[in-house]
Structure formats: C-alpha cells, structure tokens
Design an enzyme around this catalytic site. Structure first.
Site, PDB file in Angstrom:
ATOM      1  N   VAL A 278       0.833  -1.199   0.000  1.00 15.38           N
ATOM      2  CA  VAL A 278       0.000   0.000   0.000  1.00 15.38           C
ATOM      3  C   VAL A 278       0.872   1.256   0.000  1.00 15.38           C
ATOM      4  O   VAL A 278       0.609   2.225  -0.712  1.00 15.38           O
ATOM      5  CB  VAL A 278      -0.939   0.002   1.230  1.00 15.38           C
ATOM      6  CG1 VAL A 278      -1.692   1.325   1.323  1.00 15.38           C
ATOM      7  CG2 VAL A 278      -1.909  -1.143   1.147  1.00 15.38           C
ATOM      8  N   ILE A 281       3.084   1.399  -3.813  1.00 10.89           N
ATOM      9  CA  ILE A 281       2.587   1.464  -5.198  1.00 10.89           C
ATOM     10  C   ILE A 281       2.126   2.885  -5.557  1.00 10.89           C
ATOM     11  O   ILE A 281       1.227   3.424  -4.921  1.00 10.89           O
ATOM     12  CB  ILE A 281       1.446   0.447  -5.418  1.00 10.89           C
ATOM     13  CG1 ILE A 281       2.001  -0.964  -5.258  1.00 10.89           C
ATOM     14  CG2 ILE A 281       0.830   0.616  -6.808  1.00 10.89           C
ATOM     15  CD1 ILE A 281       0.966  -2.037  -5.271  1.00 10.89           C
ATOM     16  N   GLU A 283       0.050   4.726  -7.298  1.00  9.34           N
ATOM     17  CA  GLU A 283      -1.112   4.583  -8.183  1.00  9.34           C
ATOM     18  C   GLU A 283      -1.577   5.921  -8.769  1.00  9.34           C
ATOM     19  O   GLU A 283      -2.322   5.960  -9.725  1.00  9.34           O
ATOM     20  CB  GLU A 283      -2.257   3.868  -7.456  1.00  9.34           C
ATOM     21  CG  GLU A 283      -3.035   4.700  -6.453  1.00  9.34           C
ATOM     22  CD  GLU A 283      -2.268   4.952  -5.153  1.00  9.34           C
ATOM     23  OE1 GLU A 283      -1.160   4.416  -5.033  1.00  9.34           O
ATOM     24  OE2 GLU A 283      -2.768   5.689  -4.298  1.00  9.34           O
ATOM     25  N   ASP A 325       4.115  32.351 -39.864  1.00 11.01           N
ATOM     26  CA  ASP A 325       3.694  33.212 -40.962  1.00 11.01           C
ATOM     27  C   ASP A 325       3.957  34.649 -40.566  1.00 11.01           C
ATOM     28  O   ASP A 325       3.991  34.966 -39.385  1.00 11.01           O
ATOM     29  CB  ASP A 325       2.171  33.086 -41.165  1.00 11.01           C
ATOM     30  CG  ASP A 325       1.809  31.841 -41.935  1.00 11.01           C
ATOM     31  OD1 ASP A 325       2.686  31.330 -42.645  1.00 11.01           O
ATOM     32  OD2 ASP A 325       0.662  31.395 -41.820  1.00 11.01           O
ATOM     33  N   ASN A 704      -1.659   8.049   2.040  1.00  7.45           N
ATOM     34  CA  ASN A 704      -1.814   8.052   0.576  1.00  7.45           C
ATOM     35  C   ASN A 704      -2.962   8.934   0.132  1.00  7.45           C
ATOM     36  O   ASN A 704      -2.855   9.726  -0.783  1.00  7.45           O
ATOM     37  CB  ASN A 704      -2.073   6.632   0.084  1.00  7.45           C
ATOM     38  CG  ASN A 704      -0.795   5.983  -0.365  1.00  7.45           C
ATOM     39  OD1 ASN A 704       0.273   6.484  -0.041  1.00  7.45           O
ATOM     40  ND2 ASN A 704      -0.889   4.904  -1.102  1.00  7.45           N
TER      41      ASN A 704
END
Ligand code: ATP
Length: 867
Positions: A278, A281, A283, A325, A704
């Site tokens: 946990v 990772i 995520e 241009d 997290n």
C-alpha cells in the site's frame, strides 16, 4: 424513393420547405428543436457510475481489499471499516478528478468546433456548426469544413476532399445538376458530405441532413469505439508504475517470507507485506498527469491558445524552432495603401483622379478583383483587398456602386500558390479579364503596358523600372500588388490558362505594421533557446525588412525564396538551414520541406498556417498552429493548437505554459515518489531489523489519500516562475525518470524515512509499540505534507513565498487539520489505530517532521546564495 442527388432542385427545396434565400431565423430555431443539434454523438460516454466502478479495477484496491479481509480475520473490525471507507473515498476522488478533466477537455473541444456560413433572413451570417439545420442554405468556400450533408445548388469550381468518408485522398470535382442513375457515395458529384474539406472553389448548398443522419453520422457509431488516448508521458508513467508494482510485489513476497521465517504469526506477516504494498505502489502517477495537463490547457485557453490534444502540451515544452507566418501573426494584418505607382509616377491614394483613364482602370481593377466589403465602416474579408476599397474610397469611388453596375461573369480566386486573382467582367461592353497579384508573378505574364499615352509593348527597360520601384517599396517593408488586365473574346472561358498576355497597369504598396508584442516575443523566444523563423508568401525584401524590425533577421542570417529552396538539394538545405531566418514567396509545399529539414536535425518544430494548403505542413510539424480568426477550418482541423488571437506572442506564452506544465508534473511526481520511498524504506528497515510493524494499513491508506490528492494537485498548480523561459528547451528524448531525478527522489525519501524511524525508535523506547507506531505515522504524514513545499519549485520557499500558490498552503493546512483530528479526537483513536501521545512525544513528532524540509530548504538557500 429517389435519393437527394437524383432529385431536381425545385423538388428538394420544396421538400425541405426552404428557398434559395435561406431560412428565417424563427424557422431555423424551430427546426433546430425538431431535428436536434447538428452534432455527432460521441461514442457512448462513460457514465459517472461506470467511471466510479472503474476506480476499483486498480491493483492497489485489490491489495486494500485483501488488507480489509486480513484485518477482519485478525479481529480488527474498525480497521476493516476504515479501509473500506478509504477505498470508497479514494474512488470518489478519482471519479471527481476524472470528470473534471473530461469537462475541461470538452470545453476545449467546443472552443475549437467549426462555424458555418449560412443564409438566414436573406442575409449571409455565420453560425456555430451545431446550429445548422436541414433546409439551411450553406455557403462553402475554399478552406471550409463541410458541416452537414447537402446538395449543391450553385457550383463555382468546387473541389472537396472526402477522405474522412471515402478514404480516397485525392480531391474530387463537384458539379450542380441532377444525377439520374443510382450511384455510390463517392460518385455523387452534386452532393457534399459532412466531415469533408473544401480545397478549392465555392458553392451554394442546401443542407439535406444534419447530425447523426449524415453519412458520417451513420458510420460514426463505428468510430465511436475509439478509446481515450493517453499521452506519451502517461503511457511512459503507466509502464513505469506497472514495472515498479511488480518489483514491489516481489519485495513484499520476500518481506512476507522473512517475517514467517522470523516466526511472526501468519496474519501479521501478511499484514506487514500488504502495508508495504500500500505504501509503495504509486497509483496516482498517471492521473496526476491528466489533471495537471487539463488544468494547464485551461490556463492556456484563457491566454488565447486552444490546445486540441493533450499530447501537444508535452511537446510544447520541447519546441526549439517556431516557423511563423508573417502576415497577421507577426504583423497586425491591418493593411493601408501607402503609394501607387502608375506610368513611372508615384501617387498617394487621394491623388488618384477618376477622370484619368489609367487611374480609373486601376481603380476598377482594385474594386472588382476583390471580394471584400465594408459594412458599418468595418472591413469584411481579406485585409489586403479591404485596403484597396479604402484606397478607392479616398477618391470617392464607391465600391458598391461599381459592383452594382458591373456583373462578375467568372473568377479564379486568389490562392497562395499562384499568388494571383482574376475576374472576368464586361467593361464598357467589352469582356475583360482583370487581375492582381504578386509583382514578380504578374510581370512574368505581362506583354504590354498601359501609360497615359495608351497601350504599348512592355520593354525590358519598363520591366527594370517596375522591379526597381518594387524593390524600393519592399525595402521599406511594404507589401506590393501589381495590377493588369486584358480584353478577351465573348466566348473566352476564364481558366488558369487565361492568366497571361496581360497589360500592365501599375503597382500599389501597402503597409502592414508589426504587432507591438512581436519584438518582445521574438526576443523571449531567443532567450528560451527557440529559433524563430519567418515563412511568408510575401516578397523577400519586404519580408526581410519586417523580420529585421522585429528581430528575427540578424546580421549574417539568410533569406531564401521558395524558388531558391526548390533549387537546393536536401544536403544543401541541411548545411544552410540554421542560418536561414526568412523564407519568402514560399508555397505550402515548401513549408513541409522546411519542417522536415529542421526535424532531421532533431528539432521539435512548431509551424503556423492558415490556408487550406497548409494542412499537410501543420500535420507534419510537431506542433501545428492554426489561426483562430483568419484561419480556414481545414487548417484548424489539422492543427494541434489554435491561436484565438492569431498572435505570435501567444505561441511563446503557450510554450512557457507547456514548459511549466511539464515542470509541475515532474514536481508532483517527485513529491509522490519520494513520499512512497519514505514509506518503503521505513517498512523495509523495520523488516530487516526485525522490529515490530511500524504502520497499520489504515495509516498508510490515510497518508496516501491525504497526500496523493490535494497537495499533489497544488504542486501542479504552481504558476510559471521567472526564468523558465531562460532555460534551453527540454530534450524530447529525455524522460522524467532520469537517474538524477530518481537519485533526488531516493535521497528525499530516505531523509523522511530516517526521521520517521527515529520517531519510531524513540516511541518504542519510551512507551512501546502502539505509541511508536502512532509517532511514526504522524511523523511520516506531517513530513510528507511539509515536503509538498519543497517540491513546488527548485527555488527556496523564502524566494517563492505563497503569493503565487495559496493552494499549497491550503492543502497543507487541511492535511494538518485532518491529521490533528485523527490524533487528538478520542473517537478516531480506535478507527485509525492510534494512541494518545504525551506533549513531549508530540513535540518530537513535529520537530522530526520538519527536519527533512529544513535540510532541503537550507540546501536550496545555500545554492541560491552561491549563485
Ligand atoms: P503569410 O504567409 O506570412 O501569411 P502573406 O499573407 O503575405 O504571407 P500570401 O497571402 O500568400 O502571403 O500572399 C503572397 C503574395 O500574393 C503577396 O505578397 C501579394 O503580392 C499577393 N497577394 C496577397 N493577397 C492577394 C490577393 N487577395 N489578391 C491578389 N494577390 C494577393
């Protein structure tokens, strides 16, 4: 039943309840209600519920569910509840972020959707393509996108590209009239179909079908299956994440076995491994990219740069050459006639005399070979042509009176390849071709000259005089047009072959001042390591004069014409390209070659364009830029960015924004990865040292959830800092995850881990595992929240302050409040597996949490002082 292409015109108009003058506005809006908007329904859009459900497909969620089950098995029901709550909250957050990003992309899409010219209430008006209804009379011109299916009523050499429908890439000629037999779609030459591009000519069309009823609508369901495309950076990060996840799972396995070997109970060992997964990772990597990019594109849209695809945001930061241009992008495209050259004499516009036959011929030519008009004192149409009407106005020549008196018989419109425009009129009863165009082009097709004494053969001396005068005008940065005419037989049909053997009338010079911002923007581009290059259809001397004024052309630079470019081999071009800063009299094909040559040198090239023929060059460039105001729909379709103000300076702003978005993404990733590393290092350390588990899974979940959301996003919202444009463009091949970057991530992660583990040790020594775990959890959370400030920029917080980004302070305060809630409110204790800490323990937590940030900030300050 006969199809539209098989019916006669009157029948179609009757069936659609319309007439050639178009619908009334009331009828059009009633039809809009009845038939629906003229849009292709996008493939079934994912519903919010589906997006929400998708959030659970994540590897992390699987692990979390495992954690919840294990918690339950080990009798820790509260923990299970919290984990489940967090999983749901995480999914809600993911859904909200996804929907927000989609919404901002959709709003960009609507900004870049085309307009259509239709007849309403008997007048030509421009409406959004979604408002076009069956029965509308649509006016198509070169450069337009056909927005609905329709039957051609009047055809003026219309050519369209129907490749989106038929796959056939060559242009097809269209015609009016009825087709008798039944023919396949590609052979229905009297019809135009939605999604095709008008490449040449004009036509008046009655709309037969709109929206999903159109031919493209019928096959749209096939195309609807297209998936949301990920940008290269997202793909790269996804690959990285999944590789990292595999490594992490392997480490988790080893940790699990190690724990078992150490005779830890099975459930505890599993919990340990899960906690590590946990924590480790990452995520949120790919989604943070989408969010930051979506926010960046919104900011850019506010600053007049509409990004059509997210990928462009990434490439923008790497742009090292901008081919622009001249007319309208670097200059104002506000033309004013300065001087007129007739019969070896120079006149101001107000000095022209209607009684003078030569002057009169020039004025007729200027007004009749001209599609601009003046309405309410404002010019409509090509500014070059509008300037000619103003010139005529100065000698009281009303263009509308002349146009009312004379009837245009035929025309060949201006195009930037030929650089000529011709019309056929009956002047005083004699069929006459009037023409105007670039001096060099017209002079090559001229055999005689009209002077005050009459018409005579054009001598070499005359040619020299004219070219000398052209040179003098051009050296002052003036745009010059030449005028000519010839009388023809009644039966003569105007075609490209008719444009020769002209009688020369005179030259008109006009000024088009550079935009005020151009000079500064060119200077900015140069400090940013970006090479500005001017590409124009105008004369070489005019172009060079303007390029010098705005700083594009410097001493030692080269100016090259399209013809000179054609004569060069690729090798010769490669040898010279870095010195060429002006390309004049170029054709759209030349543009492709220029892009190609720069790309061969490894450059990331941005190219502007507005015409139909610019589309291939816009597609070939890494960043094709179309003009929002003057650009054709075809060019907008091919571009990856549209300038809603047609301004060169906007490109530079967009590049700065692109660089900033990239930097912010990189910083947010640094924040996420270093935080994860801190978790990994802490868990690995305790595992190797055979210490108790430092964190409960809910701790890591809480961290997290807290840090992956607001603090990471607030880093993504950091405004562009001073100096971002003084760096060289990023190497496109260099990814984000370089060795240097990863080293930084590791060091910062280790720093936070050391402080976290110090808190853990102190807690263990003072009051046992529960307090130690709470202290480690609080230290890690707070340290990561503080670390958010470090990741905002390479500058120290003392230089940076909070003024530019209050969100970062807000995210911190919110995070800190939530942490305090968990730590100090008794009901939370059980839910979040924390125990009350003593005052000194809280002091230790705060002190240790700020140490990594203090160290990082001090090194930044030291570097700033050393500079
Ligand atoms: P840029 O590519 O920078 O926008 P431009 O607008 O000057 O350049 P073109 O519009 O292709 O380039 O014009 C090229 C030349 O054609 C001009 O120098 C002028 O002599 C001539 N020209 C421009 N507009 C017209 C027109 N409406 N009718 C006839 N000739 C024209």
């Amino acid at each position: 039943m006969n199809e539209w292409y098989q019916k006669i015109e009157a029948e179609i108009l009757k069936e659609l309840h319309t007439k050639k003058e178009g619908l009334s506005s009331e009828k059009a809006s009633a039809l809009l209600k009845e038939k629906g908007e003229n849009i292709l329904e996008e493939g079934k859009k994912k519903s919010t519920v589906e997006v929400f459900a998708e959030q659970f497909k994540d590897l992390l969620v699987v692990i979390l569910v495992a954690a919840a089950v294990i918690s339950m098995l080990s009798g820790n029901v509260e923990s299970t509840i919290v984990i489940m709550a967090v999983i749901i909250l995480n999914a809600v957050l993911g859904t909200v972020q996804h929907e927000k990003a989609q919404k901002s992309l959709a709003s960009l899409k609507s900004l870049s959707s085309p307009n259509a010219r239709v007849m309403r209430d008997g007048k030509k008006t421009e409406v959004a393509s979604r408002e076009v209804v069956p029965g509308d009379i649509l006016i198509l011109e070169a450069g337009d996108m056909v927005v609905a299916d329709g039957r051609i009523l009047n055809n003026y050499s219309l050519q369209v590209n129907e490749s989106s429908l038929t796959g056939e890439s060559t242009n097809v000629d269209k015609e009016d009239g009825t087709l008798e037999s039944s023919v396949p779609l590609a052979d229905r030459t009297n019809m135009v179909y939605s999604g095709s591009l008008v490449t040449y000519g004009r036509a008046v069309v009655v709309v037969t079908d709109t929206g999903m009823k159109t031919e493209i609508g019928k096959i749209a369901s096939l195309m609807n299956a297209t998936k949301e495309k990920k940008t290269p950076l997202q793909v790269n990060l996804d690959q990285f994440s999944s590789r990292l996840a595999t490594v992490i799972m392997a480490i988790c396995g080893v940790v699990f076995l190690l724990s078992l070997y150490r005779k830890m109970p099975l459930l505890d060992s599993m919990m340990f491994a899960v906690a590590l997964a946990v924590a480790a990772i990452p995520e949120a990597l790919s989604s943070i990219v989408t969010i930051v990019q979506a926010m960046g594109t919104q900011r850019m849209a506010k600053e007049n740069a509409i990004i059509k695809e997210l990928k462009a945001v990434e490439s923008l930061g790497c742009v090292s050459v901008i081919c622009s241009d001249k007319t309208g992008t670097l200059t104002l495209n506000k033309m004013t006639v300065q001087e007129i050259y007739l019969d070896n004499q120079i006149f101001k516009p107000e000095e022209l005399e209607l009684t003078n036959q030569l002057h009169r011929y020039l004025l007729y030519d200027a007004v009749l070979t001209n599609d601009s008009t003046i309405a309410d004192g404002k010019g409509i149409g090509d500014p070059t042509e509008y300037a000619l009407l103003e010139m005529a106005g100065k000698v009281s020549v009303s263009h509308s009176t002349i146009r009312d008196l004379m009837h245009r018989l035929e025309e060949i419109p201006f195009d930037s390849d030929r650089k000529l425009m011709s019309t056929k009129y009956k002047l005083h009863g004699v069929p006459t071709i009037l023409t105007k165009g670039a001096v060099d082009v017209l002079l090559d097709r001229t055999v005689s000259i009209r002077t005050s004494q009459g018409i005579r053969e054009l001598t070499e001396a005359d040619k020299e005089d004219i070219l000398k005068q052209n040179m003098m005008f051009s050296e002052n940065g003036l745009r010059v047009l030449a005028f000519g005419y010839k009388e023809v037989e009644e039966s003569h049909v105007l075609s490209l072959h008719s444009e020769n053997n002209f009688i020369f009338l005179g030259l008109v010079s006009m000024v088009d001042p550079p935009r005020e911002e151009s000079k500064a923007a060119v200077a900015d581009a140069k400090t940013a390591g970006i090479r500005p290059v001017m590409i124009t259809g105008d004369h070489k001397i005019t172009a060079t004069a303007i390029a010098k004024q705005i700083g594009i052309f410097e001493d030692g630079d080269l100016a090259v014409t399209g013809a000179e470019l054609d004569a060069m081999t690729d090798q010769e071009l490669d040898g010279k390209i870095v010195n060429i800063s002006v390309y004049a009299r170029v054709s759209p094909e030349n543009k492709i070659r220029i892009v190609d040559a720069w790309q061969r040198r490894g450059n990331i090239v941005s190219m502007t364009g507005d015409g139909v023929n610019d589309a291939p060059a816009l597609k070939k460039a890494d960043i094709g830029v179309a003009m929002g105001i003057t650009g054709t729909e075809v060019s907008k379709d091919a571009a990856s960015m549209i300038l809603s103000d047609d301004n060169f300076a906007t490109i530079i702003k967009a590049v700065a924004n692109g660089r900033n978005v990239y930097r912010n993404i990189k910083n947010a990733i640094q924040f996420l990865l270093s935080g994860n590393m801190a978790g990994i290092f802490s868990v690995l350390y305790t595992s190797i040292m055979a210490l108790p588990i430092p964190f409960a899974p809910v701790h890591l979940l809480f961290i997290n959830l807290l840090t992956d959301s607001l603090p990471a996003i607030s880093i993504g919202m950091e405004p562009a800092e001073y100096g971002l444009l003084s760096q060289k463009p990023r190497d496109p091949k260099e990814g984000i995850l370089t060795k240097e970057f990863m080293t930084k991530v590791m060091i910062q992660g280790a720093l936070i881990a050391v402080c976290t583990m110090t808190a853990f040790h102190l807690g263990l020594r003072q009051s046992g595992v529960a307090a130690a775990s709470t202290m480690a959890f609080a230290t890690l959370t707070l340290a990561r929240l503080f670390h958010g400030f470090n990741c905002r920029s390479s500058q120290s917080i003392f230089r940076l302050g909070f003024k530019g980004n209050w969100y970062s302070l807000g995210a911190f305060v919110l995070g800190f409040s939530l942490l305090s809630l968990v730590m100090f409110v008794p009901v939370m204790e059980k839910l979040f597996s924390v125990t009350p800490l003593t005052g000194s323990q809280i002091g230790i937590v705060y002190g240790l949490a700020i140490i990594p940030t203090a160290i990082i900030q001090l090194t930044k300050v030291a570097r700033e002082i050393g500079k």
